[in-house]
Design an enzyme around this catalytic site. Structure first.
Site, PDB file in Angstrom:
ATOM      1  N   VAL A 467       1.105  -1.367  -0.004  1.00 52.32           N
ATOM      2  CA  VAL A 467      -0.121  -0.198  -0.024  1.00 52.32           C
ATOM      3  C   VAL A 467       0.801   1.295   0.476  1.00 52.32           C
ATOM      4  O   VAL A 467       2.256   1.419   0.371  1.00 52.32           O
ATOM      5  CB  VAL A 467      -0.818  -0.587   1.441  1.00 52.32           C
ATOM      6  CG1 VAL A 467      -1.909   1.244   1.218  1.00 52.32           C
ATOM      7  CG2 VAL A 467      -1.432  -1.203   1.601  1.00 52.32           C
ATOM      8  N   SER A 468       0.372   2.299  -0.950  1.00 51.32           N
ATOM      9  CA  SER A 468       1.566   3.186  -1.030  1.00 51.32           C
ATOM     10  C   SER A 468       1.694   3.723   0.670  1.00 51.32           C
ATOM     11  O   SER A 468       2.732   4.194   0.963  1.00 51.32           O
ATOM     12  CB  SER A 468       0.999   4.344  -1.696  1.00 51.32           C
ATOM     13  OG  SER A 468      -0.539   4.890  -1.171  1.00 51.32           O
ATOM     14  N   ASP A 469       1.169   4.151   1.630  1.00 51.11           N
ATOM     15  CA  ASP A 469       1.038   4.655   1.899  1.00 51.11           C
ATOM     16  C   ASP A 469       1.569   4.535   3.254  1.00 51.11           C
ATOM     17  O   ASP A 469       2.280   4.866   3.833  1.00 51.11           O
ATOM     18  CB  ASP A 469      -0.436   5.741   2.480  1.00 51.11           C
ATOM     19  CG  ASP A 469      -1.295   5.408   3.009  1.00 51.11           C
ATOM     20  OD1 ASP A 469      -1.473   3.895   2.303  1.00 51.11           O
ATOM     21  OD2 ASP A 469      -2.307   5.632   3.230  1.00 51.11           O
ATOM     22  N   CYS A 470       1.406   3.245   3.659  1.00 50.00           N
ATOM     23  CA  CYS A 470       1.278   2.344   4.295  1.00 50.00           C
ATOM     24  C   CYS A 470       3.061   2.002   4.275  1.00 50.00           C
ATOM     25  O   CYS A 470       4.228   1.897   4.999  1.00 50.00           O
ATOM     26  CB  CYS A 470       1.043   1.071   4.026  1.00 50.00           C
ATOM     27  SG  CYS A 470      -0.403   0.672   4.542  1.00 50.00           S
ATOM     28  N   GLU A 473       4.208   5.393   5.458  1.00 55.29           N
ATOM     29  CA  GLU A 473       4.494   5.546   6.891  1.00 55.29           C
ATOM     30  C   GLU A 473       5.354   4.617   7.663  1.00 55.29           C
ATOM     31  O   GLU A 473       6.589   4.836   9.232  1.00 55.29           O
ATOM     32  CB  GLU A 473       2.792   5.658   7.242  1.00 55.29           C
ATOM     33  CG  GLU A 473       1.936   6.407   7.004  1.00 55.29           C
ATOM     34  CD  GLU A 473       2.221   7.186   7.556  1.00 55.29           C
ATOM     35  OE1 GLU A 473       3.568   7.919   8.512  1.00 55.29           O
ATOM     36  OE2 GLU A 473       2.516   8.554   7.143  1.00 55.29           O
TER      37      GLU A 473
END
Ligand code: LAN
Length: 743
Positions: A467-470, A473
């Site tokens: 997942v891009s934002d995972c 982060e």
């Protein structure tokens, strides 16, 4: 198949002994709940504070000295939150909210011949009882939404399968609501009123599908879901591999099950359900006319005319489908189902595909197969025990997402440097190390997957989706822990950090934004073919300010530590992303959130991004408009509060109460923008401090997250990570503002 259970009229008190439930945390963050049968077992495996908290029992946390400063409040917050850290370093948590997942779990298991323990059945029933709306006894699409046919029809079927008698007051009340809700009267001329008789006939398409598997809704009442699309050449613009990953991963087993018209054999309960779900005689229903009969309360995305025409054409095709073609298409769909199971250790991408894949696998391979065994084993990962009973979660947890925020929070606020937190921080880093995905999927190109080498997913490594934002982060969390603290080992090598960066750089879309799992693969007009009436924007990937920010902030932080690695690529990526963020700002100054509720969530991200390139309140018109928009929404009590309805209409809708989590997001946003006036920030801080309990915790307030525009989803760990982060950051920020003024 499952026996009837004696269910009390009130679900307030547990139906099982809560002192016997334990959360097992194993294998890189997998969590599963177990009910211990004997006292000896209980003695050998005592209940810990993580179990107790999530079961709604007293964790026995001591009252803490009252906080005099925001930093002290943050410190108290983390002192409490550490009670919820598990031995492997992560912070397990509930991930409920959607109310269409228990039905999938129960119907999928029932039609596959997969049982539950009696305790699970009791507590699943209890959860449904606790979540039925007190006024009308129905259920909505999520825990805070009004009763709908989708929620009520499916959960009614689920509670009956689980063992509740039809004449139980909960069933009687829900049935009356179901029959009333499905009723639709259309005045087609002043003298002609056509009424559909109500009940589950008007359930949205996914509901029709589940009920058809259960053999209580005729397949003729469904629009076609042909598997043949998988035989088309990949280059075709509407080929399903171009759809949003969740839609295509659900469509694969659906097309298989539709292609074979899977239907559970009739039994007494099925025959009863056929009577209970509909006010009219089941056998006299004209099924083909039900295909587009969707209750008004459920409808969010009405069918386009093109979709209706297409459904008509595909309907005709169904009556003359060529058997060899259908067989080839079914074989193709089945192959993709198996690959998905194997890629994900049988977790699958999400809870809906999980249960559809199970039904398909059992149909093809039987209950003695390895596939059945593996699906049963991993079904536990989605089932979560709470103070209100047992639920089905939106994924197999939100492990990475939660640890990502809290680790950044403790580093940025300085709490990580306190000796009392050393062990907790080291364990968290260890978990992050273990959670990084080191290879591409087992079946990679052959299952249309994007790369995963270097990624962090939303939950566990086993689930295995980038997942891009995972990934963003996760990468930030690792950089904070490894580079900003003196006492941490470099567990994640430079090479592995580069892998994460390389992967992130493959995810940017042509307009500069980032989507959720993959770059956008399909044309925007595919949204006209959205068949799921209850969700919006589900056919393709979209750019999201939230995902975009996580990626570019992580790349920028990476760049400060590794200035020589792909510097030009990073700089180009960040520039493109900022351009996209400007383009999607609303004229009033806000950004619309897609994964959290709603403006406060997205704005915290967007303003963080702008600050990366020096755009702040003082220097940028965009940032200033955003701050003014936010400050304009602050309430008399100093907090911010918006309803999940904001996400449905893309406009700010006030909540009745200020919300701690949203207040934190708003204050974080102002701080990222270097908002120069201390008052709104100090008032937000005061509200969050006033709501803190004596043991350092915060109470659960309204639901925090959302997906597909309409379905809210719970992020209960946010009430710890964001207050801790915001308070610690605000402490420093307010002091700096004061010093500036003094000089
Ligand atoms: C999630 C949860 C996390 C979420 C974020 C990481 C917060 C987001 O920034 C990117 C998208 C992502 C990964 C996301 C996508 C959609 C999910 C998986 C969910 C909201 C959790 C549940 C939802 C899934 C689609 C639910 C199953 C329902 C269907 C309609 C298939």
């Amino acid at each position: 198949m499952y026996s009837r259970l004696p269910i009390p009229n009130s679900a307030e008190k547990p139906f099982t002994e809560y002192s016997r439930w334990r959360l097992r945390v194993s294998d890189s963050g997998r969590h599963t709940w177990h009910y211990l049968q004997t006292q000896e077992e209980c003695d050998a495996w005592p209940q810990n504070s993580v179990d107790k908290f999530w079961l709604g029992l007293d964790v026995g946390a001591e009252p803490l000295p009252p906080a005099n400063t925001p930093l002290e409040a943050a410190r108290n917050g983390y002192t409490f939150y550490k009670h919820l850290q598990s031995h492997d370093g992560h912070f397990p948590g509930e991930y409920g909210g959607p109310m269409f997942l228990i039905p999938g779990l129960v119907i999928g298991s029932y039609v596959s011949g997969m049982d539950f323990t009696t305790q699970e059945r009791f507590e699943l029933i209890r959860y449904l009882m606790n979540r039925a709306h007190p006024e009308d006894g129905g259920w909505g699409i999520h825990i805070e939404g009004p009763s709908t046919v989708f929620g009520t029809g499916l959960n009614y079927a689920a509670i009956r399968l689980l063992g509740m008698e039809a004449d139980h007051p909960v069933c009687t009340k829900a049935r009356a609501t179901l029959h009333r809700l499905g009723k639709l009267c259309l005045s087609i001329s002043p003298s002609v009123l056509i009424c559909s008789s109500g009940g589950a006939t008007a359930i949205p398409s996914w509901g029709k599908f589940w009920l058809s598997l259960l053999n209580v809704y005729d397949w003729e009442g469904n629009n076609p879901v042909p598997p043949e699309l998988w035989l088309l050449p990949d280059a075709i613009p509407f080929h399903p591999h171009r759809w949003w990953i969740h839609t295509r991963t659900v469509y694969i087993p659906m097309s298989y099950l539709y292609g074979i018209r899977f239907a559970m054999p009739e039994n007494d309960l099925i025959l009863q359900l056929r009577e209970e779900l509909y006010p009219e005689n089941y056998y006299s229903i004209h099924w083909p006319s039900q295909r587009n009969n969707i209750a008004a309360v459920d409808l969010y995305s009405p069918h386009s005319t093109i979709l209706d025409i297409l459904n008509g054409v595909l309907g005709m095709y169904e009556s003359c489908a060529l058997p060899p073609l259908r067989r080839a298409a079914l074989a193709r769909a089945y192959d993709l189902i198996v690959r998905e199971d194997e890629n994900t250790g049988y977790q699958t991408l999400g809870p809906v595909s999980k249960m559809f894949n199970l039904v398909a696998r059992v149909h093809a391979e039987g209950v003695e197969s390895d596939a059945f065994r593996m699906h049963k084993e991993k079904r536990n990962d989605f089932m979560w025990m709470s103070g209100e009973g047992m639920m089905m979660c939106g994924t197999n947890g939100s492990q990475l997402w939660d640890i990502g925020f809290i680790t950044q929070a403790v580093v940025e606020t300085g709490l990580a440097e306190l000796p009392e937190n050393t062990e907790s921080v080291l364990k968290a880093l260890q978990w992050l190390e273990d959670a990084q995905i080191l290879d591409n999927p087992l079946h990679y190109a052959s299952s249309y997957r994007h790369g995963t080498k270097g990624a962090w997913g939303f939950s566990t490594k086993e689930q295995g989706y980038t997942v891009s934002d995972c990934t963003g982060e996760g990468l930030k969390a690792v950089l904070y822990l490894q580079k900003q603290l003196s006492f941490t080992p470099q567990l994640i090598s430079d090479r592995r950090i580069f892998d994460a960066v390389d992967l992130l750089l493959t995810l940017q879309n042509s307009n500069g934004g980032f989507a959720s799992y993959e770059p956008i693969r399909g044309p925007h007009w595919l949204e006209w073919l959205n068949p799921a009436e209850v969700f919006g924007n589900i056919m393709i990937e979209y750019n999201y300010p939230e995902c975009t920010t996580s990626v570019i902030t992580s790349l920028s932080i990476f760049h400060t530590h590794y200035p020589d690695y792909r510097a030009a690529d990073i700089s180009r990526t960040v520039k493109g992303a900022i351009k996209y963020l400007h383009e999607c700002q609303q004229p009033e100054g806000g950004w619309v959130g897609s994964w959290g509720i709603c403006f406060t969530y997205a704005m915290q991200f967007a303003l963080e991004s702008l600050s990366l390139v020096g755009e702040t309140y003082e220097t940028s018109d965009s940032s200033r408009r955003a701050c003014e928009f936010l400050v304009g929404k602050q309430r008399a009590d100093g907090g911010w509060g918006e309803s999940y309805k904001s996400c449905e209409v893309s406009q700010w809708v006030e909540h009745e109460e200020s919300q701690v989590v949203q207040t934190c997001w708003a204050v974080m946003a102002l701080m990222y923008a270097k908002y120069p006036h201390p008052e709104p920030i100090a008032r937000g801080v005061a509200l969050v401090m006033a709501r803190q309990q004596q043991d350092g915790s915060w109470k659960q307030e309204a639901i925090e997250g959302v997906f597909n525009k309409t379905c809210a989803i719970s992020y209960p760990n946010f009430k710890f990570s964001f207050p801790i982060w915001m308070l610690g950051k605000a402490d420093k920020y307010l002091r700096e503002l004061k010093d500036k003024k003094a000089n």
